[in-house]
Enzyme design. Structure first.
Site, PDB file in Angstrom:
ATOM      1  N   ASP A  74       0.812  -1.219   0.000  1.00 58.11           N
ATOM      2  CA  ASP A  74       0.000   0.000   0.000  1.00 58.11           C
ATOM      3  C   ASP A  74       0.847   1.271   0.000  1.00 58.11           C
ATOM      4  OD1 ASP A  74      -2.060  -1.872   0.340  1.00 58.11           O
ATOM      5  OD2 ASP A  74      -2.098  -1.605   2.507  1.00 58.11           O
ATOM      6  N   GLU A 250     -11.408   1.597  -4.013  1.00 53.75           N
ATOM      7  CA  GLU A 250     -10.751   2.015  -2.772  1.00 53.75           C
ATOM      8  C   GLU A 250      -9.450   2.751  -3.079  1.00 53.75           C
ATOM      9  OE1 GLU A 250     -10.123  -1.630  -0.620  1.00 53.75           O
ATOM     10  OE2 GLU A 250      -8.880  -2.500  -2.191  1.00 53.75           O
TER      11      GLU A 250
END
Length: 576
Positions: A74, A250
């Site tokens: 991430d 997302e």
């Protein structure tokens, strides 16, 4: 005379008391516990041996991709002048949110962790894949301040933001933000306004399918660090085309280029259908129109058995490089020959072509290669002068430095509560906690960064009871791991190998040993095959337990979001 005797007696008592305090202070560590029978570790060595690097030798103008090997998922990136800062998810690892610095996007140094204090990070009672998710780092030139915004699923935090003027010198305590959902990101417009975008559930009663999510935007009050109540708006419903039932839109980020606003998001979930998509608008709050050529990054369309496989690519962030060209960092995986994901989700980078209306990752829609061309004028210095190594490398630590290397991490609690660097090596004060418990453990971890590697450490330790154990662990999570260490059985010293799967442990092997002298423990992995070896002279190694499967160290078997780690482990709660 009697008075003199009383004085001398008093001084003697005081001296004994001071001596006891001194002994306690020199031996105390790990929550104030006195160190008794604690293992001392020396000469840790980790060596990567992946064939992909042996078969793809770098040319003078190349560097390796991924740029951060092992569990660094991430990624998010920002820039101030010639300084680039990158952060990654850390879940229940402590300290949290590793932060890296570069001047050229090729050579990176870890400068610390954003969340390095217990006031910032409360993950004591959460599983390893809970805690801190998807941090986003941004620089606001309007007030010369860096922000890191994230979701911390523990400690009652929720969505938080921390900030600093100087990332190298530490960050503020968390400021709680009043909104639901996950994956928040800040956007600072050049007119002084600011916004938060994030993933959220659709309005109550409007969920159309499993995995249906929305992207929301809020006005952000910079002076008071809060979202403006009532300013929220849904700007993406479901994904690029809701009629196709896209899942898990997302990780949104907003960028501004040539007066227009670009919203980039991950779509498809963080597994095999992962991708990156982009939208455009003339207003930061929409409406946003998707690019006709979405996705702009994915590895989902290619043969399963392709060579040098990279998969699950997505969750990206963009930045303008030193050469004026855009680049994107993102997560991806490199499974082994049995499709196990033991190294976890890693940080990759690709150049981005933004010559047209929409950005597109160059070679992000074809099978990725292990090498990339460097930006113009950049020299590859990875592994030198403090820059992190890349490719096949050796990491040696004799624990003689005053400060612990930043690549060592704890789990659910500070490392300083159980470690001491002494003149003899690294001493770990064992907690009365087993590695299978969801509590802070007395374990120091190093990420597995290769499919083929050897890791070894020398340990001086002798257990006194069967409840005591020290050694190494190969750890995916609290329910899936290997423990290889010394314990006591009756009056004898034993080296044992234990496999834990779905929370249930079995004894793979044990051998009676003489523990008066230090022992070297080693794990050697060749893809899915792991071997646990030991040596009493540091030269000749013997195996315990044969070749065992690394299946339980893979996220696609054990679940969760982390990669496997190698730990230096001690406990007073051994259950084998």
């Amino acid at each position: 005379m009697r008075t003199l005797k009383l004085i001398l007696s008093g001084w003697k008592s005081l001296s004994l008391l001071l001596f006891a305090i001194l002994c306690f202070s020199t031996e105390a560590s790990g929550r104030g516990k006195v160190t008794k029978n604690a293992p001392v570790f020396t000469h840790f060595t980790y060596q990567g041996e992946d064939a992909i690097y042996k078969n793809n030798t770098l040319k003078p103008d190349e560097f390796y991709n991924p740029i951060l090997q092992g569990c660094y998922p991430d990624p998010s990136i920002t820039r101030k002048g010639n300084d680039y800062y990158l952060v990654c998810s850390s879940f229940a690892m402590f300290p949290g949110v590793p932060i890296f610095h570069s001047n050229d996007l090729v050579n990176w140094k870890q400068i610390g962790h954003v969340l390095d204090r217990t006031s910032q990070l409360k993950v004591e009672e959460c599983g390893i894949s809970a805690g801190v998710y998807a941090p986003a780092i941004r620089y606001n030139p309007g007030n010369d301040t860096f922000y890191m915004i994230t979701t911390q699923f523990s400690g009652g935090f929720g969505n938080i933001v921390v900030k600093t003027k100087e990332p190298e010198k530490g960050w503020s305590d968390p400021i709680k933000l009043q909104f639901d959902g996950i994956d928040p990101s800040l956007f600072f417009d050049d007119n002084g306004k600011a916004y938060v975008v994030h993933n959220d559930a659709p309005p109550q009663g409007q969920e159309r399918y499993s995995g249906h999510r929305v992207i929301k935007i809020w006005d952000y009050d910079i002076e008071n660090d809060r979202v403006v109540p009532g300013s929220d708006k849904i700007i993406v419903n479901g994904g690029v085309n809701i009629e196709e039932k896209p899942i898990w839109i997302e990780a949104p980020h907003i960028y501004k280029k040539d007066g227009r606003y670009y919203l980039m998001c991950a779509e498809g979930g963080t597994g095999g259908w992962h991708s990156e998509v982009v939208f455009v608008s003339d207003n930061p709050k929409g409406p946003y129109l998707p690019a006709s050529s979405n996705p702009i990054l994915t590895q989902r369309y290619f043969p399963v058995n392709r060579e040098n496989k990279v998969d699950w690519a997505g969750h990206a962030d963009l930045v303008e490089g030193p050469d004026g060209k855009y680049y994107g960092v993102f997560l991806g995986i490199r499974p082994n020959e049995k499709s196990r994901v033991n190294t976890g989700r890693e940080t990759f980078i690709l150049p981005v072509d933004w010559s047209g209306t929409f950005p597109v990752f160059e070679n992000g829609l074809v099978p990725m290669k292990p090498t990339l061309k460097m930006p113009a004028g950049v020299e590859n210095m990875t592994g030198e002068n403090g820059f992190l190594p890349n490719g096949n490398f050796v990491f040696d630590d004799d624990f003689s430095a005053k400060k612990l290397d930043l690549r060592w991490i704890g789990l659910r609690g500070p490392r300083e509560e159980f470690i001491n660097i002494t003149g003899k090596g690294l001493r770990i004060t064992p907690f009365p906690i087993n590695i299978k418990e969801v509590k802070p453990t007395s374990t120091l971890f190093y990420r597995q960064q290769h499919s083929h590697f050897t890791a070894s450490v020398t340990m001086d330790y002798r257990a006194k009871t069967s409840n005591e154990l020290a050694g190494i662990t190969c750890y995916q999570n609290e329910r899936y791991n290997y423990v290889f260490g010394i314990t006591k059985k009756e009056k004898s010293d034993y080296l044992i190998l234990e496999r834990t799967e779905k929370g249930k442990s079995i004894l793979v092997g044990e051998v009676k040993i003489e523990a008066e002298k230090p022992i070297t423990l080693q794990v050697a992995a060749s893809g899915d095959d792991y071997r646990f070896n030991y040596s009493t002279d540091g030269e000749k190694f013997q195996n315990l337990g044969g070749t065992v499967s690394g299946d339980i160290l893979s996220t696609n078997i054990a679940g969760g979001f982390t990669g496997a780690m190698i730990g230096l482990y001690a406990t007073l709660a051994n259950d084998k």
